[in-house]
Design a protein around this motif. Structure first.
Motif, PDB file in Angstrom:
ATOM      1  N   TYR A  12       9.919  16.143  21.822  1.00 50.96           N
ATOM      2  CA  TYR A  12      11.359  16.213  21.561  1.00 50.96           C
ATOM      3  C   TYR A  12      12.088  15.069  22.255  1.00 50.96           C
ATOM      4  O   TYR A  12      11.605  14.479  23.225  1.00 50.96           O
ATOM      5  N   ALA A  13      13.277  14.803  21.764  1.00 50.38           N
ATOM      6  CA  ALA A  13      14.212  13.865  22.400  1.00 50.38           C
ATOM      7  C   ALA A  13      15.601  14.218  21.907  1.00 50.38           C
ATOM      8  O   ALA A  13      15.765  14.885  20.890  1.00 50.38           O
ATOM      9  N   MET A  14      16.599  13.779  22.637  1.00 44.46           N
ATOM     10  CA  MET A  14      17.991  14.012  22.263  1.00 44.46           C
ATOM     11  C   MET A  14      18.811  12.831  22.749  1.00 44.46           C
ATOM     12  O   MET A  14      18.484  12.222  23.767  1.00 44.46           O
ATOM     13  N   SER A  15      19.846  12.508  22.019  1.00 44.79           N
ATOM     14  CA  SER A  15      20.725  11.427  22.446  1.00 44.79           C
ATOM     15  C   SER A  15      21.262  11.717  23.843  1.00 44.79           C
ATOM     16  O   SER A  15      21.559  12.863  24.175  1.00 44.79           O
ATOM     17  N   ASN A  16      21.320  10.678  24.664  1.00 43.51           N
ATOM     18  CA  ASN A  16      21.831  10.767  26.026  1.00 43.51           C
ATOM     19  C   ASN A  16      21.088  11.799  26.867  1.00 43.51           C
ATOM     20  O   ASN A  16      21.649  12.436  27.749  1.00 43.51           O
ATOM     21  N   GLN A  17      19.797  11.962  26.593  1.00 42.86           N
ATOM     22  CA  GLN A  17      19.024  13.009  27.261  1.00 42.86           C
ATOM     23  C   GLN A  17      18.904  12.814  28.773  1.00 42.86           C
ATOM     24  O   GLN A  17      18.719  13.798  29.497  1.00 42.86           O
ATOM     25  N   ALA A  18      19.064  11.612  29.271  1.00 35.80           N
ATOM     26  CA  ALA A  18      18.984  11.392  30.711  1.00 35.80           C
ATOM     27  C   ALA A  18      20.090  12.128  31.461  1.00 35.80           C
ATOM     28  O   ALA A  18      19.945  12.447  32.639  1.00 35.80           O
ATOM     29  N   ALA A  19      21.190  12.431  30.776  1.00 34.92           N
ATOM     30  CA  ALA A  19      22.317  13.115  31.416  1.00 34.92           C
ATOM     31  C   ALA A  19      22.174  14.643  31.383  1.00 34.92           C
ATOM     32  O   ALA A  19      22.973  15.340  32.003  1.00 34.92           O
ATOM     33  N   LEU A  20      21.185  15.153  30.664  1.00 34.37           N
ATOM     34  CA  LEU A  20      21.027  16.610  30.552  1.00 34.37           C
ATOM     35  C   LEU A  20      20.579  17.231  31.866  1.00 34.37           C
ATOM     36  O   LEU A  20      19.682  16.731  32.531  1.00 34.37           O
ATOM     37  N   ARG A  21      21.204  18.345  32.211  1.00 30.56           N
ATOM     38  CA  ARG A  21      20.845  19.109  33.411  1.00 30.56           C
ATOM     39  C   ARG A  21      20.655  20.581  33.082  1.00 30.56           C
ATOM     40  O   ARG A  21      20.640  21.426  33.937  1.00 30.56           O
ATOM     41  N   GLY A  22      20.525  20.884  31.804  1.00 34.85           N
ATOM     42  CA  GLY A  22      20.379  22.251  31.324  1.00 34.85           C
ATOM     43  C   GLY A  22      20.428  22.224  29.815  1.00 34.85           C
ATOM     44  O   GLY A  22      20.111  21.221  29.182  1.00 34.85           O
ATOM     45  N   MET A  23      20.839  23.328  29.216  1.00 26.15           N
ATOM     46  CA  MET A  23      20.975  23.380  27.760  1.00 26.15           C
ATOM     47  C   MET A  23      21.946  22.284  27.305  1.00 26.15           C
ATOM     48  O   MET A  23      22.968  22.057  27.954  1.00 26.15           O
ATOM     49  N   PRO A  24      21.625  21.604  26.209  1.00 29.05           N
ATOM     50  CA  PRO A  24      22.495  20.518  25.748  1.00 29.05           C
ATOM     51  C   PRO A  24      23.853  21.018  25.277  1.00 29.05           C
ATOM     52  O   PRO A  24      23.961  22.089  24.684  1.00 29.05           O
ATOM     53  N   THR A  25      24.882  20.237  25.574  1.00 27.85           N
ATOM     54  CA  THR A  25      26.212  20.458  25.019  1.00 27.85           C
ATOM     55  C   THR A  25      26.585  19.194  24.252  1.00 27.85           C
ATOM     56  O   THR A  25      26.093  18.098  24.560  1.00 27.85           O
ATOM     57  N   PHE A  26      27.445  19.341  23.279  1.00 27.18           N
ATOM     58  CA  PHE A  26      27.828  18.186  22.477  1.00 27.18           C
ATOM     59  C   PHE A  26      28.465  17.102  23.340  1.00 27.18           C
ATOM     60  O   PHE A  26      28.181  15.916  23.168  1.00 27.18           O
ATOM     61  N   ASP A  27      29.317  17.490  24.281  1.00 22.23           N
ATOM     62  CA  ASP A  27      29.994  16.498  25.123  1.00 22.23           C
ATOM     63  C   ASP A  27      29.011  15.641  25.920  1.00 22.23           C
ATOM     64  O   ASP A  27      29.284  14.470  26.173  1.00 22.23           O
ATOM     65  N   VAL A  28      27.880  16.203  26.292  1.00 19.87           N
ATOM     66  CA  VAL A  28      26.897  15.449  27.075  1.00 19.87           C
ATOM     67  C   VAL A  28      26.054  14.535  26.178  1.00 19.87           C
ATOM     68  O   VAL A  28      25.754  13.407  26.545  1.00 19.87           O
ATOM     69  N   VAL A  29      25.660  15.005  24.992  1.00 19.41           N
ATOM     70  CA  VAL A  29      24.704  14.255  24.176  1.00 19.41           C
ATOM     71  C   VAL A  29      25.335  13.417  23.064  1.00 19.41           C
ATOM     72  O   VAL A  29      24.631  12.718  22.347  1.00 19.41           O
ATOM     73  N   LYS A  30      26.643  13.443  22.948  1.00 17.80           N
ATOM     74  CA  LYS A  30      27.285  12.737  21.829  1.00 17.80           C
ATOM     75  C   LYS A  30      27.126  11.226  21.917  1.00 17.80           C
ATOM     76  O   LYS A  30      27.018  10.648  23.007  1.00 17.80           O
ATOM     77  N   VAL A  31      27.133  10.621  20.744  1.00 16.77           N
ATOM     78  CA  VAL A  31      27.068   9.173  20.579  1.00 16.77           C
ATOM     79  C   VAL A  31      28.276   8.775  19.740  1.00 16.77           C
ATOM     80  O   VAL A  31      28.509   9.348  18.678  1.00 16.77           O
ATOM     81  N   ALA A  32      29.048   7.806  20.211  1.00 14.62           N
ATOM     82  CA  ALA A  32      30.205   7.319  19.458  1.00 14.62           C
ATOM     83  C   ALA A  32      29.751   6.222  18.497  1.00 14.62           C
ATOM     84  O   ALA A  32      29.107   5.251  18.900  1.00 14.62           O
ATOM     85  N   VAL A  33      30.079   6.406  17.222  1.00 14.46           N
ATOM     86  CA  VAL A  33      29.771   5.414  16.194  1.00 14.46           C
ATOM     87  C   VAL A  33      31.100   4.857  15.693  1.00 14.46           C
ATOM     88  O   VAL A  33      31.901   5.588  15.118  1.00 14.46           O
ATOM     89  N   ASP A  34      31.336   3.554  15.958  1.00 15.69           N
ATOM     90  CA  ASP A  34      32.565   2.933  15.477  1.00 15.69           C
ATOM     91  C   ASP A  34      32.264   2.133  14.211  1.00 15.69           C
ATOM     92  O   ASP A  34      31.149   2.209  13.680  1.00 15.69           O
ATOM     93  N   ALA A  35      33.204   1.363  13.731  1.00 22.90           N
ATOM     94  CA  ALA A  35      33.040   0.614  12.486  1.00 22.90           C
ATOM     95  C   ALA A  35      31.870  -0.372  12.544  1.00 22.90           C
ATOM     96  O   ALA A  35      31.285  -0.717  11.517  1.00 22.90           O
ATOM     97  N   GLU A  36      31.535  -0.825  13.745  1.00 21.33           N
ATOM     98  CA  GLU A  36      30.410  -1.744  13.926  1.00 21.33           C
ATOM     99  C   GLU A  36      29.075  -1.018  13.994  1.00 21.33           C
ATOM    100  O   GLU A  36      28.020  -1.638  13.946  1.00 21.33           O
ATOM    101  N   GLY A  37      29.125   0.296  14.163  1.00 20.13           N
ATOM    102  CA  GLY A  37      27.903   1.083  14.290  1.00 20.13           C
ATOM    103  C   GLY A  37      27.546   1.318  15.741  1.00 20.13           C
ATOM    104  O   GLY A  37      28.325   1.047  16.659  1.00 20.13           O
TER     105      GLY A  37
END
Length: 140
Positions: A104-129
């Protein structure tokens, strides 16, 4: 129930991939050659840990090393979940303690300290990607 939600979200995302303008590139390192599918799912905050996904891809039999997949998405914030179905049963298996028994893997997984929350694992995608690099974790 959590295992069913993750499984369904990843499969749903893998089957429905709408085309949009901003690319999200996901690079996965440490992938093992197991001869089984690897799933990459992308979810919005509203879809997070539920049944749906905005995009996804099923890599049938990835080779060992690095796997890169890209998705065209509207600008916004997303989570990325990865699951390597080691026993090829179509489910994300977890033990009684809630630890994954699959790769398994998850975006921003290095910041996880328990069950994932959207605020911790979210990735911002702008017009440039956006681009992320994560390592797939495998059970011992």
């Amino acid at each position: 129930m959590l295992k069913q939600l993750i499984t369904t979200a990843l499969i749903a995302g893998a089957l429905a991939a709408p085309a949009f303008a901003a690319p999200l590139t996901v690079t996965l390192e440490g992938v093992e050659d197991r001869g089984v599918p690897l799933y990459v799912g992308v979810q919005t905050e509203e879809q997070f840990m539920k049944w749906d996904g905005i995009a996804g891809e099923k890599v049938e039999d990835p080779e060992a090393g690095t796997v890169t997949v890209s998705f065209d998405l509207p600008e916004g914030e997303y989570s990325v979940s990865v699951w390597h179905d080691l026993n090829d049963n179509g489910e994300f298996d977890m033990n009684e303690s809630g630890w994954p028994e699959e790769g398994y893997a998850m975006s921003n997984q290095a910041a996880l300290r328990g069950m994932p929350t959207f605020d911790v694992v979210k990735v911002a995608v702008d017009a440039e990607g956006a681009a992320i690099i994560e390592t797939v974790n495998y059970p011992q």
